[in-house]
Design an enzyme around this catalytic site. Structure first.
Site, mmCIF file in Angstrom:
data_model
loop_
_atom_site.group_PDB
_atom_site.id
_atom_site.type_symbol
_atom_site.label_atom_id
_atom_site.label_comp_id
_atom_site.label_asym_id
_atom_site.label_seq_id
_atom_site.Cartn_x
_atom_site.Cartn_y
_atom_site.Cartn_z
ATOM 1 N N ASP A 206 0.842 -1.208 0.000
ATOM 2 C CA ASP A 206 0.000 0.000 0.000
ATOM 3 C C ASP A 206 0.875 1.255 0.000
ATOM 4 O OD1 ASP A 206 -2.374 -1.689 0.383
ATOM 5 O OD2 ASP A 206 -1.487 -2.052 2.336
ATOM 6 N N HIS A 234 -4.621 -3.425 6.519
ATOM 7 C CA HIS A 234 -4.404 -3.645 5.080
ATOM 8 C C HIS A 234 -5.764 -4.020 4.488
ATOM 9 C CE1 HIS A 234 -3.037 -5.037 1.237
ATOM 10 N NE2 HIS A 234 -3.598 -6.209 1.462
HETATM 11 P P1 NAX Z 1 -2.636 -18.095 -4.347
HETATM 12 O O1 NAX Z 1 -4.022 -18.620 -4.198
HETATM 13 O O2 NAX Z 1 -2.037 -18.024 -5.695
HETATM 14 O O3 NAX Z 1 -1.663 -18.961 -3.448
HETATM 15 C C1 NAX Z 1 -1.965 -19.287 -2.138
HETATM 16 C C2 NAX Z 1 -1.235 -20.571 -1.852
HETATM 17 O O4 NAX Z 1 -1.394 -20.824 -0.472
HETATM 18 C C3 NAX Z 1 -1.791 -21.762 -2.622
HETATM 19 O O5 NAX Z 1 -0.727 -22.400 -3.304
HETATM 20 C C4 NAX Z 1 -2.384 -22.644 -1.541
HETATM 21 O O6 NAX Z 1 -2.225 -24.011 -1.816
HETATM 22 C C5 NAX Z 1 -1.547 -22.203 -0.344
HETATM 23 N N1 NAX Z 1 -2.184 -22.470 0.936
HETATM 24 C C6 NAX Z 1 -3.482 -22.386 1.267
HETATM 25 N N2 NAX Z 1 -3.653 -22.734 2.546
HETATM 26 C C7 NAX Z 1 -2.434 -23.028 3.031
HETATM 27 C C8 NAX Z 1 -1.957 -23.478 4.284
HETATM 28 N N3 NAX Z 1 -2.816 -23.711 5.296
HETATM 29 N N4 NAX Z 1 -0.647 -23.705 4.441
HETATM 30 C C9 NAX Z 1 0.217 -23.494 3.423
HETATM 31 N N5 NAX Z 1 -0.183 -23.096 2.207
HETATM 32 C C10 NAX Z 1 -1.489 -22.863 2.011
HETATM 33 O O7 NAX Z 1 -2.630 -16.662 -3.621
HETATM 34 P P2 NAX Z 1 -1.538 -15.512 -3.731
HETATM 35 O O8 NAX Z 1 -1.885 -14.625 -4.845
HETATM 36 O O9 NAX Z 1 -0.183 -16.091 -3.669
HETATM 37 O O10 NAX Z 1 -1.859 -14.668 -2.398
HETATM 38 C C11 NAX Z 1 -1.612 -15.208 -1.127
HETATM 39 C C12 NAX Z 1 -2.234 -14.331 -0.058
HETATM 40 O O11 NAX Z 1 -1.666 -13.026 -0.086
HETATM 41 C C13 NAX Z 1 -3.745 -14.119 -0.208
HETATM 42 O O12 NAX Z 1 -4.351 -14.252 1.051
HETATM 43 C C14 NAX Z 1 -3.842 -12.665 -0.652
HETATM 44 O O13 NAX Z 1 -5.076 -12.082 -0.304
HETATM 45 C C15 NAX Z 1 -2.687 -12.070 0.095
HETATM 46 N N6 NAX Z 1 -2.210 -10.767 -0.352
HETATM 47 C C16 NAX Z 1 -1.785 -9.897 0.590
HETATM 48 C C17 NAX Z 1 -1.255 -8.679 0.282
HETATM 49 C C18 NAX Z 1 -0.788 -7.744 1.343
HETATM 50 O O14 NAX Z 1 -0.386 -6.635 0.989
HETATM 51 N N7 NAX Z 1 -0.804 -8.088 2.603
HETATM 52 C C19 NAX Z 1 -1.181 -8.226 -1.129
HETATM 53 C C20 NAX Z 1 -1.245 -9.337 -2.111
HETATM 54 C C21 NAX Z 1 -2.203 -10.441 -1.754
HETATM 55 O O15 NAX Z 1 -3.491 -10.028 -2.093
#
Ligand code: NAX
Length: 376
Positions: A206, A234
């Site tokens: 952000d 966030h």
């Molecule tokens: P993806 O859906 O591409 O990848 C998430 C991965 O996490 C998947 O491979 C899934 O298998 C794995 N996963 C799910 N549950 C799990 C667990 N219990 N243990 C280990 N792995 C697990 O999402 P992606 O685009 O990589 O985003 C990941 C997270 O970042 C999301 O929650 C998203 O909302 C968050 N974000 C946070 C941001 C921030 O600024 N704080 C910005 C970017 C993003 O939106």
């Protein structure tokens, strides 16, 4: 035995010289070579840094796919710091993770000393110095943020406990998976053994987004924009505090005369940038999020430039009369080892109203997961 060791570390010509030389040399050379060998090992040990072991959850996801290569290439800890990766995924994603590991192998990164891929939290957090909690169940189009709280809350309880059981004594954790402030709150409270100042939730994306918007408006390079703190959550309630931001050392409000833009479109653009990217790309921000993770860890481990600050959510100590114990994004600075919330940043009525609204949302998230937190 000694000969075997010597033969392993010296080129063949050297061992031949030692063992085919005359009688005097045979007495002198082994002692000389042994001393040289130990001296070499001592010098190597002196200059060789211990690898920093980093756990990344959700390692086969979109963000993971950008992040791991940045860590392994030295962007996060510097060009002379070896790193080791513990990659954590859920079982159904282990096959995809195998492919990511193959690609990491194929990069032949000089700094990458070890890769462990696992679906076990105990194994995954074993001996790690940094835990980057990226994996979570992501928000789908139309899904409310609050729906995510319940789904992810339990995941972060287990991860917090596993970090406490297995990580290195200097462990620091950055939560990225959304809703990241409250997920971090849950993980932190599940690991009371770990000091609260070692837990962070990411708002750096952000901040970076806001700096770029300000730079565009002012017609300057993004590096001219400093002191832009994100306050609060966030989420779409976050407050990018342009009142205290600077362009080339001057207040943003002096350089940009369009204050309506700053109070309106600017804030809204930053708050809703994530949704705009999902609408355009059909997937949430990944490369820019990975970049912000690298920036956050670097900002926490390298001294903050004099007079500047950066944004990350930390466990509130009540600074600025905000709710103690919540994970609130503040202006932060560090000397490279310990960090502090920057005190005395002016908060006018406009800012106070925005900050109160975003902290109120954090309090509501806290209340929604109260059953996962310690009572009282
Ligand atoms: P993806 O859906 O591409 O990848 C998430 C991965 O996490 C998947 O491979 C899934 O298998 C794995 N996963 C799910 N549950 C799990 C667990 N219990 N243990 C280990 N792995 C697990 O999402 P992606 O685009 O990589 O985003 C990941 C997270 O970042 C999301 O929650 C998203 O909302 C968050 N974000 C946070 C941001 C921030 O600024 N704080 C910005 C970017 C993003 O939106």
């Amino acid at each position: 035995m000694r000969r075997a060791v010597r033969e392993r570390f010296l080129p063949p010509e050297a061992t031949q010289v030692v063992w085919s030389s005359n009688r005097g040399d045979r007495i002198f050379s082994p002692i000389f070579h042994q001393s040289a060998f130990f001296l070499l090992v001592a010098v190597l040990l002196f200059f060789m840094k211990t690898p920093i072991r980093v756990a990344v959850t959700g390692a086969a996801g979109q963000i993971g796919y950008s992040l791991l290569f940045r860590i392994a290439s030295g962007s996060m800890f510097g060009p002379d710091q070896p790193v080791a990766l513990n990659l954590i995924e859920i079982e159904p994603a282990m096959k995809a993770l195998e492919g990511v590991v193959m690609e990491l192998d194929d990069c032949a990164f000089p700094l990458l000393t070890d890769i462990r891929a696992t679906a076990s939290l105990d194994e995954g957090f074993s001996s790690v110095n940094w835990a980057l909690l990226v994996g979570s169940v992501p928000r789908k189009a139309g899904m409310e943020r609050k729906d995510l709280l319940g789904i992810n809350g339990k995941i972060f309880t287990g991860q917090g406990q596993a970090i406490a059981r297995n990580a290195a004594s200097d462990i620091r954790t950055l939560v990225v998976g959304n809703p990241c402030n409250t997920n971090c709150l849950i993980a932190m409270n599940s690991a009371p053994e770990i000091p609260k100042e070692r837990w962070f939730a990411m708002t750096r994306l952000d901040e970076n987004r806001g700096k770029t918007q300000i730079a565009r408006k002012a017609g300057v390079h993004v590096t001219d924009v400093t002191n832009l703190a994100i306050w609060g959550n966030h989420s779409s309630t976050q407050y990018p505090d342009f009142y205290n931001a600077q362009i080339g050392g001057k207040p943003v409000t002096e350089v940009i005369s369009d204050h309506d833009w700053l109070q309106g479109e600017f804030i809204e653009t930053v708050q809703k940038r994530g949704a705009a990217i999902i609408a355009a790309r059909g997937a949430s921000s990944a490369a820019s999020a990975a970049n912000a993770i690298v920036d956050t860890v670097r900002s926490l481990t390298v001294p903050t430039p004099s007079g500047d600050w950066f944004s990350v959510a930390v466990c509130s100590d009540g600074s600025y009369d905000l709710n103690r114990g919540l994970m609130i994004s503040y202006p932060i600075r560090t000397d490279g080892s310990s960090w502090e919330i920057v005190q005395g940043v002016p908060v006018n009525d406009f800012s106070r109203a925005k900050i109160s609204a975003t902290v109120q949302e954090l309090q509501e998230e806290h209340d929604a997961v109260a059953d996962l937190l310690p009572k009282g």
